[in-house]
Design a protein around this motif. Structure first.
Motif, mmCIF file in Angstrom:
data_model
loop_
_atom_site.group_PDB
_atom_site.id
_atom_site.type_symbol
_atom_site.label_atom_id
_atom_site.label_comp_id
_atom_site.label_asym_id
_atom_site.label_seq_id
_atom_site.Cartn_x
_atom_site.Cartn_y
_atom_site.Cartn_z
ATOM 1 N N GLY A 34 21.356 70.806 17.879
ATOM 2 C CA GLY A 34 21.861 72.142 18.166
ATOM 3 C C GLY A 34 20.809 73.103 18.683
ATOM 4 N N ALA A 35 19.642 72.586 19.044
ATOM 5 C CA ALA A 35 18.544 73.466 19.479
ATOM 6 C C ALA A 35 18.730 73.989 20.897
ATOM 7 C CB ALA A 35 17.217 72.718 19.386
ATOM 8 N N GLY A 36 19.529 73.299 21.695
ATOM 9 C CA GLY A 36 19.707 73.679 23.096
ATOM 10 C C GLY A 36 19.139 72.676 24.071
ATOM 11 N N LYS A 37 18.688 71.519 23.560
ATOM 12 C CA LYS A 37 18.079 70.503 24.426
ATOM 13 C C LYS A 37 19.079 69.979 25.460
ATOM 14 C CE LYS A 37 16.984 67.429 21.368
ATOM 15 N NZ LYS A 37 17.790 67.983 20.252
ATOM 16 N N THR A 38 20.218 69.508 24.982
ATOM 17 C CA THR A 38 21.195 68.898 25.892
ATOM 18 C C THR A 38 21.755 69.922 26.873
ATOM 19 O OG1 THR A 38 21.774 67.198 24.269
ATOM 20 C CG2 THR A 38 23.374 67.638 26.010
ATOM 21 N N THR A 39 21.952 71.147 26.419
ATOM 22 C CA THR A 39 22.420 72.203 27.328
ATOM 23 C C THR A 39 21.427 72.405 28.468
ATOM 24 O OG1 THR A 39 23.600 73.340 25.547
ATOM 25 C CG2 THR A 39 23.070 74.635 27.505
ATOM 26 N N THR A 40 20.140 72.446 28.133
ATOM 27 C CA THR A 40 19.112 72.607 29.164
ATOM 28 C C THR A 40 19.126 71.426 30.130
ATOM 29 O OG1 THR A 40 17.723 73.831 27.598
ATOM 30 C CG2 THR A 40 16.642 72.961 29.563
ATOM 31 N N MET A 41 19.246 70.197 29.588
ATOM 32 C CA MET A 41 19.304 69.012 30.439
ATOM 33 C C MET A 41 20.505 69.074 31.387
ATOM 34 S SD MET A 41 16.689 67.223 29.416
ATOM 35 C CE MET A 41 16.005 68.860 29.231
ATOM 36 N N ASN A 42 21.646 69.512 30.857
ATOM 37 C CA ASN A 42 22.854 69.578 31.682
ATOM 38 C C ASN A 42 22.743 70.630 32.784
ATOM 39 O OD1 ASN A 42 24.253 67.512 30.409
ATOM 40 N ND2 ASN A 42 25.190 68.868 28.904
ATOM 41 N N ILE A 43 21.999 71.691 32.528
ATOM 42 C CA ILE A 43 21.765 72.692 33.578
ATOM 43 C C ILE A 43 20.841 72.112 34.643
ATOM 44 C CG2 ILE A 43 20.726 74.938 34.086
ATOM 45 C CD1 ILE A 43 21.652 75.850 31.294
ATOM 46 N N LEU A 44 19.774 71.437 34.222
ATOM 47 C CA LEU A 44 18.829 70.854 35.168
ATOM 48 C C LEU A 44 19.488 69.815 36.070
ATOM 49 C CD1 LEU A 44 15.594 70.372 33.008
ATOM 50 C CD2 LEU A 44 15.903 71.940 34.923
ATOM 51 N N THR A 45 20.452 69.096 35.519
ATOM 52 C CA THR A 45 21.101 68.043 36.297
ATOM 53 C C THR A 45 22.328 68.531 37.053
ATOM 54 O OG1 THR A 45 22.307 67.379 34.292
ATOM 55 C CG2 THR A 45 20.295 66.180 34.813
ATOM 56 N N GLY A 46 22.648 69.814 36.918
ATOM 57 C CA GLY A 46 23.771 70.375 37.661
ATOM 58 C C GLY A 46 25.119 70.192 37.020
ATOM 59 N N TYR A 47 25.159 69.694 35.780
ATOM 60 C CA TYR A 47 26.441 69.498 35.098
ATOM 61 C C TYR A 47 26.965 70.800 34.503
ATOM 62 C CZ TYR A 47 26.110 64.440 35.546
ATOM 63 O OH TYR A 47 26.054 63.166 36.059
ATOM 64 N N LEU A 48 26.055 71.739 34.252
ATOM 65 C CA LEU A 48 26.426 73.056 33.733
ATOM 66 C C LEU A 48 25.778 74.129 34.598
ATOM 67 C CD1 LEU A 48 26.027 72.923 29.823
ATOM 68 C CD2 LEU A 48 28.161 73.190 31.099
ATOM 69 N N SER A 49 26.420 75.272 34.684
ATOM 70 C CA SER A 49 25.786 76.411 35.340
ATOM 71 C C SER A 49 25.088 77.262 34.289
ATOM 72 C CB SER A 49 26.830 77.255 36.071
ATOM 73 O OG SER A 49 27.783 77.761 35.145
ATOM 74 N N ALA A 50 24.045 77.950 34.688
ATOM 75 C CA ALA A 50 23.335 78.847 33.780
ATOM 76 C C ALA A 50 23.970 80.236 33.830
ATOM 77 C CB ALA A 50 21.863 78.937 34.173
ATOM 78 N N SER A 51 23.858 80.971 32.732
ATOM 79 C CA SER A 51 24.320 82.358 32.727
ATOM 80 C C SER A 51 23.369 83.226 33.544
ATOM 81 C CB SER A 51 24.412 82.878 31.285
ATOM 82 O OG SER A 51 25.314 82.102 30.532
ATOM 83 N N SER A 52 22.069 82.881 33.474
ATOM 84 C CA SER A 52 21.065 83.577 34.284
ATOM 85 C C SER A 52 19.816 82.718 34.334
ATOM 86 C CB SER A 52 20.732 84.959 33.702
ATOM 87 O OG SER A 52 20.214 84.852 32.387
ATOM 88 N N GLY A 53 18.914 83.054 35.251
ATOM 89 C CA GLY A 53 17.683 82.302 35.387
ATOM 90 C C GLY A 53 17.718 81.322 36.545
ATOM 91 N N ILE A 54 16.617 80.597 36.699
ATOM 92 C CA ILE A 54 16.436 79.677 37.832
ATOM 93 C C ILE A 54 16.010 78.303 37.325
ATOM 94 C CG2 ILE A 54 15.053 79.214 39.905
ATOM 95 C CD1 ILE A 54 14.736 82.246 40.215
ATOM 96 N N ALA A 55 16.561 77.261 37.925
ATOM 97 C CA ALA A 55 16.133 75.888 37.671
ATOM 98 C C ALA A 55 15.949 75.201 39.014
ATOM 99 C CB ALA A 55 17.170 75.145 36.828
ATOM 100 N N LYS A 56 14.738 74.665 39.256
ATOM 101 C CA LYS A 56 14.438 74.016 40.526
ATOM 102 C C LYS A 56 13.924 72.600 40.313
ATOM 103 C CE LYS A 56 13.232 78.220 43.141
ATOM 104 N NZ LYS A 56 12.168 78.873 43.942
ATOM 105 N N ILE A 57 14.340 71.709 41.203
ATOM 106 C CA ILE A 57 13.838 70.335 41.255
ATOM 107 C C ILE A 57 13.243 70.144 42.641
ATOM 108 C CG2 ILE A 57 14.380 67.890 41.034
ATOM 109 C CD1 ILE A 57 14.965 69.371 38.465
ATOM 110 N N ASN A 58 11.941 69.873 42.711
ATOM 111 C CA ASN A 58 11.279 69.738 44.013
ATOM 112 C C ASN A 58 11.538 70.952 44.905
ATOM 113 O OD1 ASN A 58 9.915 67.373 43.636
ATOM 114 N ND2 ASN A 58 11.316 66.092 44.820
#
Length: 321
Positions: free
Chosen positions: A37-61
């Motif tokens: 419940g720490a937020g690990k999987t949520t962060t992973m899902n945002i990085l992989t494009g499975y979830l959208s973020a409420s705010s902020g930026i995530a970049k790959i390459n």
């Protein structure tokens, strides 16, 4: 390679990820550590494009995951905690399906054969996935993540449910993959992170609470720098010498550990590093130092301290005791 800036994810009034920022360099294996419940999987899902973020930026390459999700996904191989396997397919059929789904341009048979050899599933290539053990299913899930040779691998709890032998094999495989890929390994298993990763991020209650190498985190959070020293010398003479060293608060004898060799625990004043003085003064008396080790916090102790500290802060803000 991977850049996260002020990333936040809210579900109504619940903040799952709370304004976190970090970077992962090319060729690095980053451990993403935190309790359930720490937020690990949520962060992973945002990085992989499975979830959208409420705010902020995530970049790959340098590709923004939210603005160009399809292009970003081409650079990512993702293995979720429960790999998306089609149980009525054979391993071959499933990998062919994933090859087509990812629109891979590499030579099909040679590329898939290379992956199967790497993750050691050649001997189950023609079998139905539903008839495979948990360990082999995890390997098949890892194989699909490798299709297309993505520069970034994101692995969420890759050893969950495996037996000890399978866990060691998967850890060794991930370590070898780090030579050709940038890897984020999400886990709540401390030994796994410590064994595989170059660097560790600890997240708790959606907040990033630590970032650094395992040894750095231990030193940073072991402010007392307790020492254990074994000395071949007279017991009383040694203990009296140690007590007179500036910065030493307390010396405790653990008794004779081998003939003529005594062990002592040294507790310095807060923030003091007395190792050099201890070594120099004992050497000046020509007493052999048989062993000296710093009793720095283990990763488990660091993890508990940091996550507990965050929980106490949250409770204090809410007035909960």
């Amino acid at each position: 390679m991977i850049e996260v800036q002020n990333l936040t994810k809210r579900y109504g009034n619940h903040v799952a990820v709370d304004n976190i920022s970090f970077k992962v360099n090319e060729g690095e294996i980053l451990g993403f550590l935190g309790p359930n419940g720490a937020g690990k999987t949520t962060t992973m899902n945002i990085l992989t494009g499975y979830l959208s973020a409420s705010s902020g930026i995530a970049k790959i390459n340098d590709i923004d995951v939210l603005e160009q999700p399809s292009l970003a996904k081409m650079n990512i191989g993702y293995m979720p905690e429960q790999p998306p396997l089609y149980l009525d397919m054979t391993v071959r059929e499933y990998l062919d399906f994933m090859y087509d789904l990812k629109k891979c341009k590499l030579p099909r048979r040679e590329h898939i054969a290379e992956i199967c050899k790497l993750v050691k599933i050649e001997n189950v290539y023609g079998r139905l996935i539903k008839n495979l053990s948990k360990g082999y299913r995890q390997r098949v899930g890892l194989a699909q993540a490798l299709i297309g040779k993505p520069p970034v691998l994101i692995l969420d709890e890759p050893t969950v449910g495996l037996d000890p032998k399978q866990i060691l094999e998967i850890r060794a495989l991930i370590k070898s993959l780090g030579k050709q890929h940038t890897v984020i390994l999400s886990s709540h298993i401390l030994q796994e992170i410590e064994a595989v990763c170059d660097r560790i991020i600890i997240i708790n209650k959606g907040v990033l609470v630590a970032d650094g190498k395992t040894s750095e985190l231990a030193v940073k959070h072991s402010a007392d720098r307790r020492l254990i020293v074994r000395v071949a010398g007279g017991h009383d003479e040694v203990i009296n010498l140690l007590k007179r060293i500036p910065g030493v608060d307390k010396v405790t004898s653990h008794g004779e550990k081998e003939p003529g060799v005594y062990e002592f625990a040294i507790e310095p004043s807060h923030g003091c590093d007395v190792r050099r003085d201890v070594s120099t003064r004992i050497a000046a008396r020509n007493w052999p130092i048989m062993e000296m080790k710093s009793m720095e916090m283990t990763l488990e102790e660091v993890f508990i301290a940091l996550t507990r500290e965050r929980l106490d802060t949250v409770r204090a803000k809410k007035g909960v005791h």
